[in-house]
Motif scaffolding. Sequence first.
Motif, PDB file in Angstrom:
ATOM      1  N   SER A 347     -70.079   2.388 -26.113  1.00 52.76           N
ATOM      2  CA  SER A 347     -68.750   1.778 -26.240  1.00 52.76           C
ATOM      3  C   SER A 347     -68.035   1.736 -24.896  1.00 52.76           C
ATOM      4  CB  SER A 347     -67.912   2.552 -27.257  1.00 52.76           C
ATOM      5  OG  SER A 347     -68.503   2.523 -28.538  1.00 52.76           O
ATOM      6  N   MET A 348     -68.175   2.792 -24.097  1.00 52.64           N
ATOM      7  CA  MET A 348     -67.529   2.811 -22.792  1.00 52.64           C
ATOM      8  C   MET A 348     -68.203   1.842 -21.821  1.00 52.64           C
ATOM      9  SD  MET A 348     -66.741   6.890 -22.303  1.00 52.64           S
ATOM     10  CE  MET A 348     -65.776   6.582 -20.816  1.00 52.64           C
ATOM     11  N   ILE A 349     -69.521   1.711 -21.935  1.00 51.51           N
ATOM     12  CA  ILE A 349     -70.231   0.752 -21.070  1.00 51.51           C
ATOM     13  C   ILE A 349     -69.818  -0.670 -21.404  1.00 51.51           C
ATOM     14  CG2 ILE A 349     -72.521  -0.212 -20.580  1.00 51.51           C
ATOM     15  CD1 ILE A 349     -73.635   2.622 -20.858  1.00 51.51           C
ATOM     16  N   ASP A 350     -69.689  -0.968 -22.699  1.00 47.88           N
ATOM     17  CA  ASP A 350     -69.298  -2.320 -23.111  1.00 47.88           C
ATOM     18  C   ASP A 350     -67.912  -2.693 -22.603  1.00 47.88           C
ATOM     19  OD1 ASP A 350     -71.688  -2.600 -24.385  1.00 47.88           O
ATOM     20  OD2 ASP A 350     -70.918  -2.153 -26.395  1.00 47.88           O
ATOM     21  N   ARG A 351     -67.067  -1.687 -22.393  1.00 45.13           N
ATOM     22  CA  ARG A 351     -65.697  -1.942 -21.927  1.00 45.13           C
ATOM     23  C   ARG A 351     -65.550  -1.710 -20.424  1.00 45.13           C
ATOM     24  NH1 ARG A 351     -65.934  -0.948 -27.010  1.00 45.13           N
ATOM     25  NH2 ARG A 351     -64.372  -1.724 -28.490  1.00 45.13           N
ATOM     26  N   ASN A 352     -66.668  -1.639 -19.726  1.00 45.86           N
ATOM     27  CA  ASN A 352     -66.677  -1.548 -18.260  1.00 45.86           C
ATOM     28  C   ASN A 352     -66.015  -0.261 -17.772  1.00 45.86           C
ATOM     29  OD1 ASN A 352     -67.489  -2.575 -15.797  1.00 45.86           O
ATOM     30  ND2 ASN A 352     -65.553  -3.610 -15.402  1.00 45.86           N
ATOM     31  N   ALA A 353     -66.038   0.802 -18.622  1.00 48.56           N
ATOM     32  CA  ALA A 353     -65.427   2.070 -18.246  1.00 48.56           C
ATOM     33  C   ALA A 353     -66.458   3.103 -17.833  1.00 48.56           C
ATOM     34  CB  ALA A 353     -64.604   2.626 -19.421  1.00 48.56           C
ATOM     35  N   MET A 354     -67.739   2.717 -17.826  1.00 48.16           N
ATOM     36  CA  MET A 354     -68.786   3.690 -17.556  1.00 48.16           C
ATOM     37  C   MET A 354     -70.040   2.966 -17.094  1.00 48.16           C
ATOM     38  SD  MET A 354     -70.219   6.502 -20.275  1.00 48.16           S
ATOM     39  CE  MET A 354     -71.283   7.842 -19.790  1.00 48.16           C
ATOM     40  N   ARG A 355     -70.779   3.587 -16.197  1.00 50.36           N
ATOM     41  CA  ARG A 355     -72.057   3.032 -15.762  1.00 50.36           C
ATOM     42  C   ARG A 355     -73.175   3.543 -16.671  1.00 50.36           C
ATOM     43  NH1 ARG A 355     -71.314   0.932 -10.565  1.00 50.36           N
ATOM     44  NH2 ARG A 355     -69.391   1.684  -9.555  1.00 50.36           N
ATOM     45  N   ARG A 356     -74.231   2.761 -16.766  1.00 51.01           N
ATOM     46  CA  ARG A 356     -75.349   3.156 -17.624  1.00 51.01           C
ATOM     47  C   ARG A 356     -76.034   4.420 -17.121  1.00 51.01           C
ATOM     48  NH1 ARG A 356     -78.487  -2.358 -17.531  1.00 51.01           N
ATOM     49  NH2 ARG A 356     -77.418  -2.416 -15.518  1.00 51.01           N
ATOM     50  N   ASN A 357     -76.032   4.636 -15.828  1.00 47.26           N
ATOM     51  CA  ASN A 357     -76.626   5.863 -15.308  1.00 47.26           C
ATOM     52  C   ASN A 357     -75.838   7.098 -15.736  1.00 47.26           C
ATOM     53  OD1 ASN A 357     -79.001   5.137 -14.043  1.00 47.26           O
ATOM     54  ND2 ASN A 357     -78.004   4.646 -12.098  1.00 47.26           N
ATOM     55  N   GLU A 358     -74.538   6.943 -15.915  1.00 44.14           N
ATOM     56  CA  GLU A 358     -73.740   8.064 -16.398  1.00 44.14           C
ATOM     57  C   GLU A 358     -74.127   8.425 -17.823  1.00 44.14           C
ATOM     58  OE1 GLU A 358     -69.446   8.004 -14.449  1.00 44.14           O
ATOM     59  OE2 GLU A 358     -69.984   6.010 -15.190  1.00 44.14           O
ATOM     60  N   LEU A 359     -74.405   7.415 -18.633  1.00 49.59           N
ATOM     61  CA  LEU A 359     -74.874   7.670 -19.987  1.00 49.59           C
ATOM     62  C   LEU A 359     -76.250   8.333 -19.965  1.00 49.59           C
ATOM     63  CD1 LEU A 359     -74.713   7.471 -23.034  1.00 49.59           C
ATOM     64  CD2 LEU A 359     -75.500   5.098 -22.876  1.00 49.59           C
ATOM     65  N   ARG A 360     -77.114   7.892 -19.067  1.00 53.24           N
ATOM     66  CA  ARG A 360     -78.429   8.523 -18.954  1.00 53.24           C
ATOM     67  C   ARG A 360     -78.292  10.004 -18.571  1.00 53.24           C
ATOM     68  NH1 ARG A 360     -82.900   5.069 -18.355  1.00 53.24           N
ATOM     69  NH2 ARG A 360     -83.926   6.599 -17.011  1.00 53.24           N
ATOM     70  N   ASP A 361     -77.313  10.299 -17.756  1.00 53.92           N
ATOM     71  CA  ASP A 361     -77.073  11.700 -17.398  1.00 53.92           C
ATOM     72  C   ASP A 361     -76.602  12.496 -18.606  1.00 53.92           C
ATOM     73  OD1 ASP A 361     -76.629  13.889 -15.365  1.00 53.92           O
ATOM     74  OD2 ASP A 361     -74.578  13.637 -16.078  1.00 53.92           O
ATOM     75  N   TRP A 362     -75.794  11.894 -19.465  1.00 54.68           N
ATOM     76  CA  TRP A 362     -75.338  12.570 -20.684  1.00 54.68           C
ATOM     77  C   TRP A 362     -76.507  13.033 -21.546  1.00 54.68           C
ATOM     78  CZ3 TRP A 362     -70.583   9.951 -23.446  1.00 54.68           C
ATOM     79  CH2 TRP A 362     -69.457  10.102 -22.637  1.00 54.68           C
ATOM     80  N   VAL A 363     -77.506  12.157 -21.706  1.00 58.42           N
ATOM     81  CA  VAL A 363     -78.622  12.460 -22.603  1.00 58.42           C
ATOM     82  C   VAL A 363     -79.774  13.133 -21.875  1.00 58.42           C
ATOM     83  CG1 VAL A 363     -78.008  10.577 -24.158  1.00 58.42           C
ATOM     84  CG2 VAL A 363     -79.615  10.147 -22.293  1.00 58.42           C
ATOM     85  N   GLY A 364     -79.581  13.520 -20.605  1.00 58.66           N
ATOM     86  CA  GLY A 364     -80.592  14.269 -19.878  1.00 58.66           C
ATOM     87  C   GLY A 364     -81.678  13.454 -19.233  1.00 58.66           C
ATOM     88  N   MET A 365     -81.431  12.174 -18.943  1.00 58.02           N
ATOM     89  CA  MET A 365     -82.422  11.316 -18.314  1.00 58.02           C
ATOM     90  C   MET A 365     -82.099  11.132 -16.832  1.00 58.02           C
ATOM     91  SD  MET A 365     -82.785   8.416 -21.309  1.00 58.02           S
ATOM     92  CE  MET A 365     -84.105   7.555 -20.427  1.00 58.02           C
ATOM     93  N   ASP A 366     -83.132  10.850 -16.046  1.00 58.28           N
ATOM     94  CA  ASP A 366     -82.943  10.625 -14.614  1.00 58.28           C
ATOM     95  C   ASP A 366     -82.257   9.275 -14.380  1.00 58.28           C
ATOM     96  OD1 ASP A 366     -84.211  12.995 -14.060  1.00 58.28           O
ATOM     97  OD2 ASP A 366     -86.194  12.075 -13.855  1.00 58.28           O
ATOM     98  N   PRO A 367     -81.528   9.130 -13.277  1.00 58.15           N
ATOM     99  CA  PRO A 367     -80.881   7.841 -12.990  1.00 58.15           C
ATOM    100  C   PRO A 367     -81.904   6.752 -12.661  1.00 58.15           C
ATOM    101  CG  PRO A 367     -80.605   9.360 -11.154  1.00 58.15           C
ATOM    102  CD  PRO A 367     -81.206  10.154 -12.261  1.00 58.15           C
ATOM    103  N   ASP A 368     -81.521   5.532 -12.951  1.00 57.40           N
ATOM    104  CA  ASP A 368     -82.359   4.368 -12.681  1.00 57.40           C
ATOM    105  C   ASP A 368     -81.581   3.432 -11.753  1.00 57.40           C
ATOM    106  OD1 ASP A 368     -83.780   1.946 -12.745  1.00 57.40           O
ATOM    107  OD2 ASP A 368     -84.512   2.324 -14.765  1.00 57.40           O
ATOM    108  N   LEU A 377     -68.831  -7.721 -20.824  1.00 50.77           N
ATOM    109  CA  LEU A 377     -69.014  -8.780 -21.814  1.00 50.77           C
ATOM    110  C   LEU A 377     -68.054  -9.926 -21.532  1.00 50.77           C
ATOM    111  CD1 LEU A 377     -69.371  -6.687 -25.098  1.00 50.77           C
ATOM    112  CD2 LEU A 377     -71.182  -7.762 -23.763  1.00 50.77           C
ATOM    113  N   GLU A 378     -68.500 -11.135 -21.847  1.00 46.25           N
ATOM    114  CA  GLU A 378     -67.685 -12.307 -21.532  1.00 46.25           C
ATOM    115  C   GLU A 378     -66.393 -12.358 -22.339  1.00 46.25           C
ATOM    116  OE1 GLU A 378     -69.820 -15.763 -22.565  1.00 46.25           O
ATOM    117  OE2 GLU A 378     -70.177 -15.169 -24.640  1.00 46.25           O
ATOM    118  N   ASN A 379     -66.331 -11.642 -23.446  1.00 46.60           N
ATOM    119  CA  ASN A 379     -65.129 -11.678 -24.280  1.00 46.60           C
ATOM    120  C   ASN A 379     -64.009 -10.779 -23.751  1.00 46.60           C
ATOM    121  OD1 ASN A 379     -66.296 -13.456 -26.056  1.00 46.60           O
ATOM    122  ND2 ASN A 379     -67.120 -11.837 -27.376  1.00 46.60           N
TER     123      ASN A 379
END
Length: 400
Positions: A347-368, A377-379
């Motif tokens: 939800s935060m990524i869709d609203r441009n409030a978070m990067r996908r790498n930050e989400l990957r860090d949340w779930v314990g994955m390495d950055p890409d 999103l265009e809307n």
Amino acid sequence: MSKKKKKEKIRSEPDRGKEVVVYKGATFADFILPSGYVRLSENPEVRIAVDKIADLVSNMTIHLMENTEKGDKRIKNELSRKIDVNPCSYMTRKTWIYKIVSDLLLHGDGNSIVYPVMRDGLIDELRPLEMQNVGYNYDEAGEEYSINYGGRVYAPDEIIHFAMNPSPVYPWKGTGYRIVLKDLIQNLKQANKTKSSFMKGQYMPNIIIRVDALSEELASESGKEQIKKKYLGEAKPGEPWVIPADLLEVQSVKPLSLQDIAINPSVEIDKRTVAGIIGIPAFFLGVGQFDKDEYNNFVDTRIMGIAQIISQTLTRDLLYLPDWYFKLNPRSLYAYNLTDMVSAGTSMIDRNAMRRNELRDWVGMDPDDEMEELLVLENYLHQEDLSKQKKLKGGEEGGE
């Protein structure tokens, strides 16, 4: 206190004009423990509660923050590393915080004191003191106090003094749970003794054997022993007894349980009271079932309350810049599941409030590297661009 213990006087700094009395050979129990009192550290329920709180608080990372016009941001420098990584020699940040919290709740009776060791004008380490050897020097409420430790007297600005549950008379000093928990701990100790005796078979009923009263064997103790040996003593454990029907009638009595001797209900009430006083959910002490909402509320209230004591004390005693402060981060303590984390992050990524790498860090994955860019999103448009939407103008130019 024994009469053999000698009294030795130690005078504090000359300008303070105060006198401290230390009893050589006396132990910590001589001063604070009433007669017959059971130490809190010896009670399993109290240890479980204290260990759980200390473990959770010590899992929180310590952030050095700065107030800015655009919000608070984290600062990473040598000071933040000293506090969060290696505050004291041979101790990690987790063990260091664990020591402070356990002192606040248990060993220090509401207080924990850390002595900053300086080298070349910088903090070399923050050394926790043994609270059993700490003495407080004060005369009247509201007056300045000092700490006596190892034969030296320290002023409040020379130490870091963490305190919880402020005393109504001496607000700089914390108070613990010794007196409040005294009767409860005694009750729980007695219940444990009763249960131990029960498990050893002291509450197990005997088998009742009805014997023909006209039997000559009952006339003497030796005759009774002969009957037991003849009819009861020859069978192996678990085997049925074969006895004359017209001589003996054997009845087995249902074994007693802890429910029958009313141990469980009283123990449960005492455990709930202990949990309420210390501030943990009762299911940590084996009463009731785990509840996610109750656990998260426990983190929001009790855990964060102690974290605030630590962070505000560190800020007060270690920082000079008014825009800097310490904060303990609780995000990793909440009872999240993977679905909740991914849903919130998406939800935060869709609203441009978070990067996908930050989400990957949340779930314990390495950055890409390919997931560092922000997605929009265009809307989602700026407020000033709302009137520029083509659907409000009838579509493309030239369209009908």
